[in-house]
Design an enzyme around this catalytic site. Structure first.
Site, PDB file in Angstrom:
ATOM      1  N   THR A  89       0.930  -1.021  -0.078  1.00 48.16           N
ATOM      2  CA  THR A  89      -0.118   0.078   0.047  1.00 48.16           C
ATOM      3  C   THR A  89       0.803   1.323  -0.156  1.00 48.16           C
ATOM      4  OG1 THR A  89      -1.690  -1.239   1.340  1.00 48.16           O
ATOM      5  CG2 THR A  89      -1.861   1.145   1.342  1.00 48.16           C
ATOM      6  N   ARG A 143     -11.621  -9.948  -3.315  1.00 46.29           N
ATOM      7  CA  ARG A 143     -11.059  -9.615  -1.845  1.00 46.29           C
ATOM      8  C   ARG A 143     -10.865  -8.176  -1.820  1.00 46.29           C
ATOM      9  NH1 ARG A 143      -6.096  -7.257   0.243  1.00 46.29           N
ATOM     10  NH2 ARG A 143      -5.929  -7.933   2.440  1.00 46.29           N
ATOM     11  N   VAL A 144     -11.384  -7.639  -0.979  1.00 44.35           N
ATOM     12  CA  VAL A 144     -10.948  -6.101  -0.533  1.00 44.35           C
ATOM     13  C   VAL A 144     -10.343  -6.021   0.822  1.00 44.35           C
ATOM     14  CG1 VAL A 144     -12.107  -3.957   0.261  1.00 44.35           C
ATOM     15  CG2 VAL A 144     -13.095  -5.380  -1.812  1.00 44.35           C
ATOM     16  N   GLY A 145      -9.331  -5.309   0.917  1.00 45.10           N
ATOM     17  CA  GLY A 145      -8.339  -5.295   2.219  1.00 45.10           C
ATOM     18  C   GLY A 145      -8.816  -3.795   2.899  1.00 45.10           C
ATOM     19  N   ASP A 146      -7.881  -3.433   3.848  1.00 52.54           N
ATOM     20  CA  ASP A 146      -8.130  -2.354   4.474  1.00 52.54           C
ATOM     21  C   ASP A 146      -8.184  -0.878   3.942  1.00 52.54           C
ATOM     22  OD1 ASP A 146      -5.421  -2.859   4.452  1.00 52.54           O
ATOM     23  OD2 ASP A 146      -4.980  -1.380   6.208  1.00 52.54           O
ATOM     24  N   THR A 156      -0.543   0.660   5.947  1.00 57.49           N
ATOM     25  CA  THR A 156      -0.080  -0.282   5.179  1.00 57.49           C
ATOM     26  C   THR A 156       0.312  -1.590   6.031  1.00 57.49           C
ATOM     27  OG1 THR A 156       1.584  -1.066   3.611  1.00 57.49           O
ATOM     28  CG2 THR A 156       2.222   0.739   5.316  1.00 57.49           C
ATOM     29  N   GLY A 157      -0.226  -2.699   5.384  1.00 52.64           N
ATOM     30  CA  GLY A 157       0.135  -4.031   6.121  1.00 52.64           C
ATOM     31  C   GLY A 157      -0.776  -5.146   5.867  1.00 52.64           C
TER      32      GLY A 157
END
Length: 337
Positions: free
Chosen positions: A203, A231-234, A254-255
């Site tokens: 990110t 898929r959706v991340g943060d 980011t992570g």
């Protein structure tokens, strides 16, 4: 800052009242309160160790970070707004294939690209986000359009692409985002059926404070290598990877997104600053401690209402930089502050 401004205004009023008895000249309008501007950026966190890249690649990353810093600083030096500065800063990283955010984004398991982005204005906590876009050249511009030109906060998938196109944003074929080294990473993950930290983190983001004390944050990503379709991340989730509130803090994370979502990292940090009175670095460390306790890792950049800033991460490194009226700096390796 708001309290200080009220005090300054009140004192100004007393001075004007006192002077009125000896002069009929109108008092000059008070100058607006100013704050030194500052911009902080990140280009992803992970297992980034000295010797893990060639000197040429390292120099390329430093140059790219400086390009991002300068793009945002140009806005702030001219008296521009924090929201425009963070957009400008991440835009350059979306266009640079070194980063996992636009061109150069990682591949999904299906061999395509699905990108996410979000942006938030600390003045009124207005925000915009897109998730799973496949054709918009610069996802951060789509997120900004959602914020400015719709009644919503987030669009996803084909609807997000259609909205971006309707706003006149540049659209591209999904293959525009392809790079050979990201395809090699996809093939490795599919063969080994395992991801490294570098495959999960990529990110990019920015936080800023402008001369009027306004805060803003932006985050954009291609996600994790070989992620499942849809898929959706943060990164596009307000409160997980992105948050900004004037007088409190602005955060970009980011992570490993699944853990950052579960902790609500960005909002948790700002709430600890706002409600517990913690400084931004302490609050960030506490939130990342919760992420680590669940098994995740990564980092954040954060800037407070008084301009205090920090880079806090529990991974081996994070591409990062800062710039303000006094100077600038970049770093890749080392421990989080």
């Amino acid at each position: 800052m708001k309290t200080l401004a009220r005090v300054a205004f009140a004192l100004g009023g007393l001075i004007v009242t006192a002077c009125a008895s000896v002069s009929s000249e109108p008092a000059p309008a008070p100058e607006p309160a100013t704050t030194e501007w500052r911009l902080v950026i990140h280009g992803g966190a992970g297992v980034i160790l000295p010797g893990s890249m060639t000197p040429e690649t390292e120099a390329a990353y430093i140059a790219a970070l400086n390009t991002s810093l300068e793009a945002g600083a140009e806005v702030l030096r001219a008296g521009g707004e924090a929201i425009d500065a963070v957009q400008a800063a991440v835009l350059t990283m979306e266009d640079d294939p070194l980063f996992n955010s636009g061109r150069g984004a990682v591949f999904t398991a299906a061999g395509t690209h699905e990108l996410d982005a979000s942006i938030m204005d600390g003045r009124d906590r207005n925000a915009g986000a897109v998730a799973g876009v496949t054709r918009v050249k610069n996802p951060i511009l789509a997120a900004r359009a959602v914020m400015d030109k719709s009644e919503h906060v987030m669009f996803s998938g084909n609807g997000a692409d259609q909205f971006a196109e309707a706003q006149g944003l540049d659209m591209v074929d999904n293959s525009y985002f392809d790079t050979d080294w990201r395809r090699q990473a996809l093939e490795r993950v599919l063969t080994e059926r395992a991801r490294t930290a570098a495959d999960r983190h990529g990110t990019v983001g920015a936080v800023a404070i402008d001369r009027f004390g306004n805060l803003a944050a932006a985050t954009t990503t291609g996600g994790m290598t070989a992620k499942a379709e849809g898929r959706v991340g943060d990164s596009p989730i307000i409160g997980a990877a992105t948050y900004a509130e004037n007088g409190v803090c602005a955060v970009s994370a980011t992570g490993h997104g699944e853990y950052f979502i579960r902790v609500g990292v960005a909002k948790t940090i700002c709430d600890r600053v706002k409600l517990a009175g913690e400084d931004v670095k302490t609050a960030a460390g506490t939130a990342l401690g919760e992420v680590a306790a669940l098994g995740g890792d990564g980092g954040v950049i954060v800037i407070g209402g008084n301009g205090e800033y920090g880079f806090v991460f529990n991974s081996a490194g994070m591409y990062r930089g800062w710039i303000d009226a006094s100077g600038s700096g970049t770093a890749i390796y080392g421990e989080g502050e």
